[in-house]
Enzyme design. Structure first.
Site, PDB file in Angstrom:
ATOM      1  CG  ASN A 105      -2.335   0.601   0.771  1.00  0.00           C
ATOM      2  OD1 ASN A 105      -2.378   1.671   0.155  1.00  0.00           O
ATOM      3  ND2 ASN A 105      -3.417  -0.081   1.079  1.00  0.00           N
ATOM      4  NE  ARG A 106      -2.348   4.723  -3.459  1.00  0.00           N
ATOM      5  CZ  ARG A 106      -3.091   3.643  -3.684  1.00  0.00           C
ATOM      6  NH1 ARG A 106      -3.506   2.900  -2.678  1.00  0.00           N
ATOM      7  NH2 ARG A 106      -3.421   3.304  -4.920  1.00  0.00           N
ATOM      8  CG  HIS A 131       1.411  -2.279  -3.882  1.00  0.00           C
ATOM      9  ND1 HIS A 131       0.821  -2.304  -2.639  1.00  0.00           N
ATOM     10  CD2 HIS A 131       0.375  -2.349  -4.781  1.00  0.00           C
ATOM     11  CE1 HIS A 131      -0.494  -2.393  -2.771  1.00  0.00           C
ATOM     12  NE2 HIS A 131      -0.798  -2.416  -4.057  1.00  0.00           N
ATOM     13  CG  HIS A 205      -2.142  -6.942  -4.884  1.00  0.00           C
ATOM     14  ND1 HIS A 205      -3.161  -6.853  -5.819  1.00  0.00           N
ATOM     15  CD2 HIS A 205      -1.934  -5.678  -4.456  1.00  0.00           C
ATOM     16  CE1 HIS A 205      -3.521  -5.596  -5.945  1.00  0.00           C
ATOM     17  NE2 HIS A 205      -2.801  -4.853  -5.128  1.00  0.00           N
ATOM     18  CE1 TYR A 207      -4.657  -7.379  -8.908  1.00  0.00           C
ATOM     19  CE2 TYR A 207      -6.696  -6.433  -9.736  1.00  0.00           C
ATOM     20  CZ  TYR A 207      -5.370  -6.284  -9.377  1.00  0.00           C
ATOM     21  OH  TYR A 207      -4.762  -5.067  -9.495  1.00  0.00           O
ATOM     22  CG  ASP A 277      -7.912   1.421  -4.247  1.00  0.00           C
ATOM     23  OD1 ASP A 277      -7.362   0.688  -3.413  1.00  0.00           O
ATOM     24  OD2 ASP A 277      -7.330   1.872  -5.249  1.00  0.00           O
ATOM     25  CD  GLU A 343      -4.426  -5.041  -1.888  1.00  0.00           C
ATOM     26  OE1 GLU A 343      -3.423  -4.392  -1.562  1.00  0.00           O
ATOM     27  OE2 GLU A 343      -5.255  -4.614  -2.707  1.00  0.00           O
TER      28      GLU A 343
END
Ligand code: GLA
Length: 379
Positions: A105-106, A131, A205, A207, A277, A343
């Site tokens: 993540n950020r 990431h 991660h 999907y 998100d 996640e």
């Protein structure tokens, strides 16, 4: 017939029985998946069990390239988004199936301070760090060790992330073990130690699309999140610092709800995420591995339950998928919102937000976390 002959026949039958039952037990097969642009060989491991479930993992990025599970009718069904070729993973994969680190993540502005030292990381998501950077854990080759016991099969991936890699301090020794059990669970165990004070936040991660058609929209899936609160974000998806109740918002998944129900709401936070998100604050923190999320598809009957010891879960509804990435079958592409990620992780930007749970790892400490993905079906 004499006694020796009878015993011999009985032994042969028993031996054949053992061989046969072994075939039906857990299994692991290794093949070559491809060769990277810089000519390194990438292996693929296929883990399978007695209940018709199989997981495929490659040594590049620790990526789960495929998960096959039986649907309600017992038909083997692919439930992840992935590519056929290594080249597609190397050329701009949106973290399909990847092991993400050092910091999932950020991190705002690609910068954080630890013990008075300022560290600078890549700004690879607008002005933010995302990431793990340019060549995060999802883009390196891992060493692998496969192990099989009676009831489960595991693949241990490990590597040393050197001091300064992508700007992070400390030599970090990392081990991630994927275990497939006979109960159709993938258990992911993360372990790390460091030579120097550092930060860490690892996640998976993958999907998911449980419908049986990985290019179709996931809006018809039902989702439940064990979270009474979520983290509102700014326009660049960095948490504002407040912990907001999900009550009376599109973020309320405390009971099963269609993913599509409120996704296009006019609410400001939903618009900021371009859909979902965001990071949810999972209930009952610090109680070990507990229920995080449950997703189900009405037609296939496939159910995915996720449990973890992590404080948060980023639910991302595939808003950046746009129909350009090639799916596994000819002429098929991954459409807008055809996959969702759950996640399990620490909160985004924690290194800059002291009120969030700490992501600091000290020398001598063990970073040890677990997330379990369990598949089943319902009528
Ligand atoms: C994460 C982020 C998303 C997006 C995807 C990859 O889930 O939160 O914003 O970057 O990864 O496309």
């Amino acid at each position: 017939m004499n006694k020796t002959l009878i015993l011999g026949v009985l032994f042969s039958i028993a031996w054949m029985g053992c061989q046969f039952s072994d075939v039906k037990k857990v299994n692991i097969e290794k093949t070559t998946f491809g060769v990277t642009k810089d000519k390194k060989s990438v292996e693929k491991y296929r883990l399978s069990n007695i209940n018709g479930m199989a997981v495929e993992i490659i040594t590049y990025g620790g990526i789960i390239t495929s998960i096959q599970v039986p649907n309600r009718e017992g038909k083997e069904t692919e439930v992840t988004l992935g590519f056929n070729s290594l080249n597609d993973y190397e050329e701009g994969s949106p973290y399909f199936g990847a092991l993400v680190g050092r910091y999932a993540n950020r991190i705002a502005g690609g910068a954080f301070r630890l013990d008075g030292i300022d560290y600078t990381l890549a700004q690879n998501n607008g002005a933010n760090h995302l990431h793990g950077g340019i060549q995060g854990f999802d883009k390196v080759i891992w060493d692998a060790e496969a192990k099989k016991s009676k009831d489960q099969v595991e693949l241990k991936l490990f590597r040393l992330s050197p001091d300064g890699e992508e700007g992070y301090p400390g030599d970090l020794q990392v081990e991630v073990t994927y275990t497939l059990t006979q109960d159709n669970e993938i258990v992911v165990d993360y372990f790390a130690t460091t030579s120097q004070k550092t930060i860490i936040n690892l996640t998976q991660h993958t999907y998911f699309n449980l419908s049986g058609n990985p290019t179709s929209s996931i809006l018809d899936h039902k989702l439940k999140l064990n979270a009474d609160a979520y983290l509102p974000v700014d326009k660049t998806l960095i948490p504002l610092g407040e912990i907001h109740s999900v009550k009376d918002t599109p973020f309320d998944f405390r009971a099963f709800k269609l993913i599509g129900k409120d996704i296009d709401d006019k609410e400001e936070q939903i618009k900021r995420g371009l859909g979902y998100d965001h990071c949810w604050v999972v209930n009952n923190p610090n109680t070990g591995v507990r229920e995080v999320a449950s997703a189900q598809h009405p037609d296939s009957g496939i159910v995915l339950d996720i449990a973890s010891d992590q404080p948060g879960v980023q639910f991302y509804s595939g808003n950046f998928l746009d129909g350009t990435l090639p799916a596994r079958s000819d002429d098929q592409f991954y459409n807008y919102r055809s996959g969702f990620c759950l996640e399990t992780q620490h909160f985004p930007d924690s290194p800059n937000q002291p009120e969030f749970p700490s992501v600091v790892l000290l020398p001598g400490q063990n970073y040890k976390t677990q997330t379990v993905f369990r598949f089943s079906t319902q009528n």
